[in-house]
Design an enzyme around this catalytic site. Sequence first.
Site, PDB file in Angstrom:
ATOM      1  N   ARG A  55     -23.648 -16.586  -0.590  1.00 24.38           N
ATOM      2  CA  ARG A  55     -23.200 -17.757   0.181  1.00 24.38           C
ATOM      3  C   ARG A  55     -22.045 -18.456  -0.533  1.00 24.38           C
ATOM      4  NH1 ARG A  55     -25.689 -22.189  -0.881  1.00 24.38           N
ATOM      5  NH2 ARG A  55     -27.795 -21.340  -0.758  1.00 24.38           N
ATOM      6  N   TYR A 116     -10.692 -27.315  23.489  1.00 18.69           N
ATOM      7  CA  TYR A 116     -11.638 -26.250  23.811  1.00 18.69           C
ATOM      8  C   TYR A 116     -12.994 -26.914  24.109  1.00 18.69           C
ATOM      9  CZ  TYR A 116     -15.150 -22.729  23.031  1.00 18.69           C
ATOM     10  OH  TYR A 116     -16.249 -21.930  23.166  1.00 18.69           O
ATOM     11  N   ASP A 189      -5.983 -26.809  15.490  1.00 18.21           N
ATOM     12  CA  ASP A 189      -6.627 -25.575  15.942  1.00 18.21           C
ATOM     13  C   ASP A 189      -5.498 -24.651  16.405  1.00 18.21           C
ATOM     14  OD1 ASP A 189      -7.818 -23.568  17.451  1.00 18.21           O
ATOM     15  OD2 ASP A 189      -9.424 -24.851  18.204  1.00 18.21           O
ATOM     16  N   LYS A 214     -10.702 -14.547  18.059  1.00 23.18           N
ATOM     17  CA  LYS A 214      -9.644 -14.309  19.037  1.00 23.18           C
ATOM     18  C   LYS A 214      -8.541 -13.426  18.430  1.00 23.18           C
ATOM     19  CE  LYS A 214     -12.344 -16.774  21.427  1.00 23.18           C
ATOM     20  NZ  LYS A 214     -12.801 -17.961  20.804  1.00 23.18           N
TER      21      LYS A 214
HETATM   22  C1  LIG Z   1      -9.158 -22.877  20.892  1.00 21.52           C
HETATM   23  C2  LIG Z   1     -10.560 -22.542  20.453  1.00 21.52           C
HETATM   24  N1  LIG Z   1     -11.101 -23.203  19.426  1.00 21.52           N
HETATM   25  C3  LIG Z   1     -12.367 -22.951  19.009  1.00 21.52           C
HETATM   26  C4  LIG Z   1     -13.156 -22.014  19.634  1.00 21.52           C
HETATM   27  C5  LIG Z   1     -14.573 -21.786  19.160  1.00 21.52           C
HETATM   28  O1  LIG Z   1     -14.643 -20.604  18.427  1.00 21.52           O
HETATM   29  P1  LIG Z   1     -15.948 -19.630  18.367  1.00 21.52           P
HETATM   30  O2  LIG Z   1     -16.225 -19.177  19.749  1.00 21.52           O
HETATM   31  O3  LIG Z   1     -15.486 -18.545  17.434  1.00 21.52           O
HETATM   32  O4  LIG Z   1     -17.055 -20.456  17.794  1.00 21.52           O
HETATM   33  C6  LIG Z   1     -12.624 -21.299  20.707  1.00 21.52           C
HETATM   34  C7  LIG Z   1     -13.464 -20.279  21.411  1.00 21.52           C
HETATM   35  O5  LIG Z   1     -13.170 -19.903  22.528  1.00 21.52           O
HETATM   36  C8  LIG Z   1     -11.290 -21.571  21.136  1.00 21.52           C
HETATM   37  O6  LIG Z   1     -10.734 -20.914  22.175  1.00 21.52           O
END
Ligand SMILES: Cc1ncc(COP(=O)(O)O)c(C=O)c1O
Length: 404
Positions: A55, A116, A189, A214
Amino acid sequence: MPAMAHAHTASLDTICIHGGQHPDPSTGAVMPPVSLATTYVQSTPGVHRGFEYTRSHNPTRYAWERLAARLEGSEIDESADPSCGGFAFSSGLAAVATALELLDSGDHVIAMDDLYGGTYRLLTRVRERSQGLKVTYLDMTDPARIERAITDRTRMIWVETPTNPTLKLVDLASVARIAGPRKILTVCDNTFATPMLQRPLTMGFDIVMHSTTKYLAGHSDALGGLLVTGRTDLATRIRFLQNAIGSVQGPLDAYLTLRGAKTLALRMERHCASAARIARWLDAHEAVARVVYPGLPSHPQHALAQRQMRLRGTPVGGGMITIHLRGDISTARRFLERVRIFALAESLGGVESLIEHPAIMTHASLPPETRAALGIDDTLVRLSIGIEDPDDLQADLAQALAGL
Ligand SMILES: Cc1ncc(COP(=O)(O)O)c(C=O)c1O
């Protein structure tokens, strides 16, 4: 393959392959082994070779974290931080959750109004309750609004650009100029643009966050999140939190993400070129009421997109397209049921093209009135353009749109 002491000066195409990488010290292997051991032997109590418990320290995760740090432009030396300011988490949301632990109870956060859905849900339904965070959701397309929203408890500004799914942009340098002198943490992000197109740390941001699920991993087979900072003080605090919370990425997912990220430059080139072409074609299609794509001159922030999103110096619009169909929800359903190459699925950024209906799928966690205010209506469809032959993708969309 020598370690690249000055990886930040190499081109991003090269950093994708070599950033923060060294041959495995025990065998010379050019890729790190997937190190699944959970514990490491000590020669005498408290004396170990830098690895104690997985960890806290894992060599496979470190290899990916160092590459990620270099891709996002962190210049922290490995001697100051073993993963150079990059931190991998079990999911994108685990990365968001850990970043929010930098705040104290009762702090004020200014966040995009068009986040998101999962980030929005974490803030509103968990952290406002459990951490007492006060969150102001703001349309940041005009950064002057941020200044007006700042209070004496504002400690963080959370930005997504381009946003999901309405592809709004935020001028990152302007946000950093507002936050910097006030010592407000800035987090971007960067999931949609990736460091190939924009590097928020180089524009004055403190932290970059990703859902590596992604584009960074890129093959729809590894869940992960990422935080990168170029500040050693923040790296120390995030390292502590990553271990204290235990929100770490497992070694196999870290390996897959490292492997995927090596082709990020090539993939982004194809994603962007194909998306630009398909966006232009959709724009002229009679079944489509409106195309939202930062690379099209009709995008309300096209000028900012040209300045901020660049692949090897050339303006690009990214690999995501949002369309509004003519018709209603049943038109959208028919269209989504007819596609053959595009997979009707959540997520984005993989080698395969994906298509989805945010109001029913990814953004169902937003209250209907919030969706309406953001323009996420029943005819809105989001496309993630993969790296298949763009002729085939266009033909697939043409047959699905015909006679809707
Ligand atoms: C822009 C964005 N931020 C955060 C996330 C969250 O990520 P995760 O699904 O890997 O937890 C997503 C998921 O679709 C996303 O598109």
